[in-house]
Design a protein around this motif. Structure first.
Motif, mmCIF file in Angstrom:
data_model
loop_
_atom_site.group_PDB
_atom_site.id
_atom_site.type_symbol
_atom_site.label_atom_id
_atom_site.label_comp_id
_atom_site.label_asym_id
_atom_site.label_seq_id
_atom_site.Cartn_x
_atom_site.Cartn_y
_atom_site.Cartn_z
ATOM 1 N N VAL A 10 -9.279 -2.021 12.300
ATOM 2 C CA VAL A 10 -8.415 -2.406 13.548
ATOM 3 C C VAL A 10 -9.336 -1.911 14.815
ATOM 4 O O VAL A 10 -9.517 -2.684 15.882
ATOM 5 C CB VAL A 10 -7.069 -1.837 13.591
ATOM 6 N N ALA A 11 -9.954 -0.754 14.674
ATOM 7 C CA ALA A 11 -10.775 -0.123 15.711
ATOM 8 C C ALA A 11 -11.996 -1.079 15.994
ATOM 9 O O ALA A 11 -12.211 -1.340 17.081
ATOM 10 C CB ALA A 11 -10.994 1.204 15.478
ATOM 11 N N GLN A 12 -12.378 -1.444 14.628
ATOM 12 C CA GLN A 12 -13.781 -2.551 15.041
ATOM 13 C C GLN A 12 -13.468 -3.572 15.626
ATOM 14 O O GLN A 12 -14.267 -4.085 16.634
ATOM 15 C CB GLN A 12 -14.342 -2.518 13.551
ATOM 16 N N ALA A 13 -12.391 -4.233 15.397
ATOM 17 C CA ALA A 13 -12.074 -5.583 15.891
ATOM 18 C C ALA A 13 -11.749 -5.182 17.674
ATOM 19 O O ALA A 13 -12.222 -5.977 18.229
ATOM 20 C CB ALA A 13 -10.810 -6.108 15.333
ATOM 21 N N GLY A 17 -6.274 9.036 2.042
ATOM 22 C CA GLY A 17 -7.098 9.352 3.255
ATOM 23 C C GLY A 17 -8.209 8.400 3.409
ATOM 24 O O GLY A 17 -8.142 7.770 4.675
ATOM 25 N N GLY A 18 -8.471 7.646 2.185
ATOM 26 C CA GLY A 18 -9.396 6.578 2.365
ATOM 27 C C GLY A 18 -8.937 5.340 2.970
ATOM 28 O O GLY A 18 -9.689 4.554 3.615
ATOM 29 N N LEU A 19 -7.549 5.166 2.400
ATOM 30 C CA LEU A 19 -6.922 3.891 3.133
ATOM 31 C C LEU A 19 -6.646 4.005 4.380
ATOM 32 O O LEU A 19 -6.710 3.124 5.199
ATOM 33 C CB LEU A 19 -5.725 3.709 2.162
ATOM 34 N N VAL A 20 -6.074 5.173 4.808
ATOM 35 C CA VAL A 20 -5.933 5.455 6.137
ATOM 36 C C VAL A 20 -7.243 5.165 7.193
ATOM 37 O O VAL A 20 -7.041 4.446 8.284
ATOM 38 C CB VAL A 20 -5.332 6.895 6.526
ATOM 39 N N ARG A 21 -8.470 5.711 6.600
ATOM 40 C CA ARG A 21 -9.782 5.482 7.540
ATOM 41 C C ARG A 21 -9.793 4.171 7.401
ATOM 42 O O ARG A 21 -10.584 3.526 8.349
ATOM 43 C CB ARG A 21 -10.668 6.330 6.799
ATOM 44 N N GLU A 52 0.902 -1.052 0.053
ATOM 45 C CA GLU A 52 0.175 -0.029 0.190
ATOM 46 C C GLU A 52 0.900 1.372 -0.068
ATOM 47 O O GLU A 52 1.854 1.067 0.302
ATOM 48 C CB GLU A 52 -0.930 -0.111 1.204
ATOM 49 N N PRO A 53 0.389 2.324 -0.381
ATOM 50 C CA PRO A 53 1.239 3.519 -0.565
ATOM 51 C C PRO A 53 1.663 3.770 0.982
ATOM 52 O O PRO A 53 0.926 3.568 1.850
ATOM 53 C CB PRO A 53 0.316 4.712 -0.946
ATOM 54 N N SER A 54 2.973 4.281 1.148
ATOM 55 C CA SER A 54 3.865 4.390 2.241
ATOM 56 C C SER A 54 3.032 5.217 3.256
ATOM 57 O O SER A 54 2.548 6.144 3.004
ATOM 58 C CB SER A 54 5.088 4.813 2.161
ATOM 59 N N GLY A 55 2.771 4.537 4.480
ATOM 60 C CA GLY A 55 2.172 5.212 5.635
ATOM 61 C C GLY A 55 0.480 5.324 5.533
ATOM 62 O O GLY A 55 0.046 5.943 6.442
ATOM 63 N N THR A 56 0.180 4.626 4.585
ATOM 64 C CA THR A 56 -1.387 4.437 4.674
ATOM 65 C C THR A 56 -2.035 3.223 5.452
ATOM 66 O O THR A 56 -3.174 3.355 5.499
ATOM 67 C CB THR A 56 -1.947 4.632 3.338
ATOM 68 N N ALA A 57 -1.284 2.290 5.817
ATOM 69 C CA ALA A 57 -1.832 1.001 6.368
ATOM 70 C C ALA A 57 -1.106 0.720 7.645
ATOM 71 O O ALA A 57 -1.839 0.858 8.772
ATOM 72 C CB ALA A 57 -1.781 0.035 5.449
ATOM 73 N N LYS A 101 1.240 2.169 9.482
ATOM 74 C CA LYS A 101 1.450 3.376 10.668
ATOM 75 C C LYS A 101 -0.082 3.501 11.271
ATOM 76 O O LYS A 101 0.057 3.801 12.555
ATOM 77 C CB LYS A 101 1.937 4.504 10.073
ATOM 78 N N PRO A 102 -0.984 3.888 10.490
ATOM 79 C CA PRO A 102 -2.274 4.015 11.109
ATOM 80 C C PRO A 102 -2.858 2.955 12.130
ATOM 81 O O PRO A 102 -3.305 3.139 13.093
ATOM 82 C CB PRO A 102 -3.208 4.148 9.997
ATOM 83 N N MET A 103 -2.401 1.713 11.523
ATOM 84 C CA MET A 103 -2.904 0.639 12.504
ATOM 85 C C MET A 103 -2.088 0.763 13.729
ATOM 86 O O MET A 103 -2.586 0.565 14.843
ATOM 87 C CB MET A 103 -2.437 -0.650 11.739
#
Length: 198
Positions: free
Chosen positions: A114-117, A104-108, A67-72, A74-76
């Motif tokens: 993860v937050a849902q789990a 932005g869509g990927l980060v969300r 995925e584009p750097s920092g979009t998956a 790191k946010p997790m």
């Protein structure tokens, strides 16, 4: 106080035809996390990405897996950090649905998965333990065994020689109070050995 999870919890999101399968689970270290990620890649050969984040043993990791750097990753990882979790692996398997989500869509998407789990995860406090060693006269053996049990401690070893040698562990936060209590109850007849060992 840092917490871990009692068991594995999964979640799933569908966003613009992309399927995100999230999972949070307790892990002891990076090697165990990497084995789980390798297993996920084998289970989902058609997935576009298997992204993951880890907080364990003072180490962290954030992997975007294409995925584009920092979009998956790191946010997790930020979700785990924000919730003060330790010894936890978060993974998200993504099946691409043909519609780009943008950074932005990927980060969300990865954050939400993860937050849902984590919403359904049972958290357990991480209790640091301390190991203590002491020797007592035979007359105090029963009292010491009872006090260790009452304090929630665990006997590790008992040796009978000239005195009774004990090795036991208990929560770090309870150690000083128990030592003070035992010193008083034993009237100075308890000999502590490397009491600061952990």
């Amino acid at each position: 106080m840092p917490q871990s999870l009692s068991s594995t919890v999964e979640s799933e999101l569908l966003i613009k035809k992309s399927r995100f399968i999230g999972c949070v689970q307790p892990v002891p270290d990076r090697a165990a996390a990497q084995a789980i990620v390798a297993s996920l890649k084998a289970q989902h050969p058609g997935a576009a990405h298997v992204c993951w984040a880890l907080m364990a043993g003072g180490h962290s990791a954030a992997v975007d897996d294409g995925e584009p750097s920092g979009t998956a990753g790191k946010p997790m990882l930020e979700v785990l950090r924000h919730q003060d979790l330790e010894g936890v692996l978060a993974t998200v398997v993504r099946y691409y649905g043909g519609i780009q989500l943008g950074a932005g869509g990927l980060v969300r998407a990865y954050t939400d998965c993860v937050a849902q789990a984590l919403k359904n995860a049972v958290r357990v406090p991480i209790v640091k333990s301390k190991t203590l060693h002491c020797a007592v006269p035979y007359a105090l053996e029963g009292m010491l065994r009872r006090e260790i049990e009452a304090a929630g401690g665990a006997l590790l070893d008992v040796q009978h020689s000239g005195d009774v040698e004990f090795a036991f562990s208990l929560a770090e936060t309870s150690a000083d109070a128990l030592v003070a209590h035992l010193n008083e109850a034993g009237q100075g007849r308890i000999a502590w050995r490397d009491a600061n060992a952990s």
